[in-house]
Design an enzyme around this catalytic site. Structure first.
Site, PDB file in Angstrom:
ATOM      1  CG  ASN A  88      55.757  20.798  -1.912  1.00 14.94           C
ATOM      2  OD1 ASN A  88      56.715  20.775  -2.632  1.00 14.94           O
ATOM      3  ND2 ASN A  88      55.663  21.125  -0.697  1.00 14.94           N
ATOM      4  CG  HIS A 185      53.365  17.226 -18.911  1.00 11.53           C
ATOM      5  ND1 HIS A 185      53.748  15.992 -18.448  1.00 11.53           N
ATOM      6  CD2 HIS A 185      52.742  17.673 -17.750  1.00 11.53           C
ATOM      7  CE1 HIS A 185      53.167  15.768 -17.214  1.00 11.53           C
ATOM      8  NE2 HIS A 185      52.616  16.896 -16.645  1.00 11.53           N
TER       9      HIS A 185
HETATM   10  C1  HEM Z   1      50.083  11.577 -16.349  1.00 14.45           C
HETATM   11  C2  HEM Z   1      50.644  11.585 -15.249  1.00 14.45           C
HETATM   12  C3  HEM Z   1      51.266  12.886 -14.751  1.00 14.45           C
HETATM   13  C4  HEM Z   1      52.462  13.112 -14.220  1.00 14.45           C
HETATM   14  C5  HEM Z   1      53.145  11.742 -13.725  1.00 14.45           C
HETATM   15  C6  HEM Z   1      52.759  14.331 -13.986  1.00 14.45           C
HETATM   16  C7  HEM Z   1      53.892  14.850 -13.457  1.00 14.45           C
HETATM   17  C8  HEM Z   1      54.178  16.074 -13.464  1.00 14.45           C
HETATM   18  C9  HEM Z   1      55.537  16.649 -12.821  1.00 14.45           C
HETATM   19  C10 HEM Z   1      56.748  15.813 -12.088  1.00 14.45           C
HETATM   20  C11 HEM Z   1      55.647  18.193 -13.023  1.00 14.45           C
HETATM   21  C12 HEM Z   1      56.800  18.816 -12.500  1.00 14.45           C
HETATM   22  C13 HEM Z   1      56.981  19.097 -11.038  1.00 14.45           C
HETATM   23  C14 HEM Z   1      57.967  19.876 -10.866  1.00 14.45           C
HETATM   24  O1  HEM Z   1      59.184  19.546 -10.741  1.00 14.45           O
HETATM   25  O2  HEM Z   1      57.938  21.126 -10.480  1.00 14.45           O
HETATM   26  C15 HEM Z   1      54.592  18.478 -13.838  1.00 14.45           C
HETATM   27  C16 HEM Z   1      54.426  19.891 -14.269  1.00 14.45           C
HETATM   28  C17 HEM Z   1      53.191  20.124 -14.930  1.00 14.45           C
HETATM   29  N1  HEM Z   1      52.058  19.137 -15.014  1.00 14.45           N
HETATM   30 FE1  HEM Z   1      52.188  17.179 -14.965  1.00 14.45          FE
HETATM   31  N2  HEM Z   1      51.820  15.327 -14.516  1.00 14.45           N
HETATM   32  C18 HEM Z   1      50.885  14.464 -15.136  1.00 14.45           C
HETATM   33  C19 HEM Z   1      49.696  14.680 -15.548  1.00 14.45           C
HETATM   34  C20 HEM Z   1      49.275  16.109 -15.797  1.00 14.45           C
HETATM   35  C21 HEM Z   1      48.046  16.379 -16.329  1.00 14.45           C
HETATM   36  C22 HEM Z   1      46.772  15.566 -16.401  1.00 14.45           C
HETATM   37  C23 HEM Z   1      48.069  17.906 -16.524  1.00 14.45           C
HETATM   38  C24 HEM Z   1      47.262  18.760 -16.703  1.00 14.45           C
HETATM   39  C25 HEM Z   1      46.105  18.663 -17.625  1.00 14.45           C
HETATM   40  C26 HEM Z   1      49.401  18.329 -16.006  1.00 14.45           C
HETATM   41  C27 HEM Z   1      49.920  19.535 -16.066  1.00 14.45           C
HETATM   42  C28 HEM Z   1      51.250  20.167 -15.735  1.00 14.45           C
HETATM   43  C29 HEM Z   1      51.480  21.428 -15.974  1.00 14.45           C
HETATM   44  C30 HEM Z   1      51.026  22.542 -16.604  1.00 14.45           C
HETATM   45  C31 HEM Z   1      52.949  21.287 -15.372  1.00 14.45           C
HETATM   46  C32 HEM Z   1      53.833  22.424 -15.091  1.00 14.45           C
HETATM   47  C33 HEM Z   1      53.554  23.118 -13.941  1.00 14.45           C
HETATM   48  C34 HEM Z   1      54.164  24.634 -13.750  1.00 14.45           C
HETATM   49  O3  HEM Z   1      55.166  24.944 -14.495  1.00 14.45           O
HETATM   50  O4  HEM Z   1      54.150  25.187 -12.656  1.00 14.45           O
HETATM   51  N3  HEM Z   1      50.097  16.914 -15.372  1.00 14.45           N
HETATM   52  N4  HEM Z   1      53.709  17.272 -13.974  1.00 14.45           N
HETATM   53  C1  LIG Z   2      56.916  21.199   0.016  1.00 13.45           C
HETATM   54  O1  LIG Z   2      56.930  19.971   0.932  1.00 13.45           O
HETATM   55  C2  LIG Z   2      58.124  19.779   1.682  1.00 13.45           C
HETATM   56  C3  LIG Z   2      57.814  18.378   2.569  1.00 13.45           C
HETATM   57  O2  LIG Z   2      57.775  17.543   1.581  1.00 13.45           O
HETATM   58  C4  LIG Z   2      58.156  21.089   2.671  1.00 13.45           C
HETATM   59  O3  LIG Z   2      59.582  20.980   3.666  1.00 13.45           O
HETATM   60  C5  LIG Z   2      58.176  22.408   1.814  1.00 13.45           C
HETATM   61  O4  LIG Z   2      58.160  23.416   2.951  1.00 13.45           O
HETATM   62  C6  LIG Z   2      57.090  22.399   1.042  1.00 13.45           C
HETATM   63  N1  LIG Z   2      57.239  23.756   0.225  1.00 13.45           N
HETATM   64  C7  LIG Z   2      56.368  24.219   0.101  1.00 13.45           C
HETATM   65  C8  LIG Z   2      56.516  25.530  -0.990  1.00 13.45           C
HETATM   66  O5  LIG Z   2      55.233  24.183   0.300  1.00 13.45           O
END
Ligand code: HEM
Ligand SMILES: *[C@@H]1O[C@H](CO)[C@@H](O)[C@H](O)[C@H]1NC(C)=O
Ligand SMILES: *[C@@H]1O[C@H](CO)[C@@H](O)[C@H](O)[C@H]1NC(C)=O
Ligand SMILES: *[C@@H]1O[C@H](CO)[C@@H](O)[C@H](O)[C@H]1NC(C)=O
Length: 313
Positions: A88, A185
């Site tokens: 989340n 991404h």
């Molecule tokens: C293929 C499978 C995908 C995986 C495993 C994946 C996984 C992730 C993860 C782990 C993050 C970072 C979360 C964090 O550490 O805060 C992320 C960010 C993001 N993902 Fe993906 N994602 C996938 C597909 C997609 C798709 C299909 C989209 C949209 C078309 C997308 C759009 C984004 C965007 C825009 C962010 C940045 C969010 C932010 O900066 O608030 N992702 N994704």
């Molecule tokens: C995200 O999830 C964790 C539990 O997995 C929870 O403790 C935390 O409050 C959540 N953070 C937000 C911003 O909702």
């Protein structure tokens, strides 16, 4: 056989019912799209991270119970909702949907679903960042169920190519959709926890994933020096993280992408050739992204038009 049956079940569960159309609100709420666009543009003026958040939020919504606005529902009583489930941390900018909903409820009360608001906002977020535009089919209904436990159905950043393929095909999405939409991404930020697996104790032979370009890996380790580091630390997934462009695919070819799941797109001939195609043609990427967004956002699932996007009626 069991796997085949369960994917068929999931498919029919996600796509039953609702047929969507581009002019769905033409008579009932003719300004719906301009109201949503204004909310996205206004938010982006003060918050450069809002577009990335909206694009990701729509993806999460569609992958759990179809695009039914379930990602927007707040936890209540004993029910912990999707937005409070494990992956989340990067879900944010819910206020943009609230602002749009508020304006829509005063223009045409009870008409525009939260799921549609999110689908349109994700398109507007793409456009405002310099990406392609497309007609968003509308007419989704909002769901009444949102469970944190179901976020385990999302693909994980540690997934390999066969796990990704399975996750996407269960939702009727192809390898082309996978490669095109992973291009999301190009926007946004990742926390260390999402890629720590690659830079600390990768496996018993390598501390660092050998498929990471060494100087890029060193940068990631500087930002994330230990496995359980500061919760807020992380990196942008693309140096041009507020511009929607095809840099992401160029980075994949240079082994400079943060997630194993991004790098995994090099591990099948079909996905690899699409990565090369999108790296060399932003036009091809933009067209494919628009097409696949329409496909993903047509996985429907809900029943009602919520009055408040955070609360079921
Ligand atoms: C293929 C499978 C995908 C995986 C495993 C994946 C996984 C992730 C993860 C782990 C993050 C970072 C979360 C964090 O550490 O805060 C992320 C960010 C993001 N993902 Fe993906 N994602 C996938 C597909 C997609 C798709 C299909 C989209 C949209 C078309 C997308 C759009 C984004 C965007 C825009 C962010 C940045 C969010 C932010 O900066 O608030 N992702 N994704
Ligand atoms: C995200 O999830 C964790 C539990 O997995 C929870 O403790 C935390 O409050 C959540 N953070 C937000 C911003 O909702
Ligand atoms: C992908 O990961 C799964 C689960 O860990 C494993 O069973 C499978 O062999 C892996 N596939 C590839 C192609 O590496
Ligand atoms: C560690 O990862 C490398 C690169 O993916 C792989 O070639 C090697 O077989 C792995 N070693 C073990 C012990 O899993």
């Amino acid at each position: 056989m069991a796997a085949l049956l369960s994917s068929l079940l999931i498919l029919s569960f996600f796509s039953l019912g609702t047929s969507l159309s581009s002019n769905y609100y033409q008579k009932t709420c003719p300004n719906a799209e301009s109201i949503i666009k204004k909310a996205v543009i206004d938010a982006t003026k003060n918050d450069k991270t809002a577009p990335a958040a909206l694009v990701r939020m729509h993806f999460h919504d569609c992958f759990i119970r179809g695009c039914d606005g379930s990602v927007l529902i707040n936890s209540k009583g004993k029910n912990t909702a999707e937005k409070d489930g494990p992956p989340n941390k990067s879900l944010h900018a819910f206020y943009v949907i609230d602002n749009a909903k508020k304006a829509l409820e005063s223009a045409c009360p009870g008409v525009v679903s939260c799921a549609d608001i999110l689908a349109v906002a994700a398109r507007d977020a793409t456009v405002v960042s310099g990406g392609p535009s497309w007609d968003v089919p509308k007419g989704r209904k909002d769901g009444r169920i949102s469970r944190a436990s179901e976020t385990s159905q999302l693909p994980a950043p540690t997934f390999n190519i066969s796990q990704l393929q399975q996750s996407w095909s269960q939702r009727g999405l192809s390898m082309e959709d996978l490669v095109a939409l992973s291009g999301g991404h190009t926007l946004g930020f990742s926390h260390c926890s999402s890629f720590n697996n690659r830079i600390h104790n990768f496996n018993s032979t390598f501390d660092i994933d050998p498929s990471l370009q060494p100087s890029f890996a060193a940068t990631l380790r500087r930002v994330c020096p230990a496995r359980n580091n500061a919760k807020k630390a992380g990196v942008t997934m693309d140096p041009s993280s507020t511009t929607f462009d095809n840099t992401y695919y160029k980075l994949i070819l240079q082994n400079k992408v943060v997630f194993s799941s991004d790098n995994a797109l090099l591990n099948s001939p079909k996905t690899k050739s699409l990565v090369s195609k999108f790296a060399s043609s932003s036009d091809a990427f933009f067209k494919a992204f628009a097409k696949s967004m329409i496909k993903m956002s047509s996985i429907t699932g809900g029943q009602e038009i919520r009055k408040d996007c955070r609360v079921v009626n």
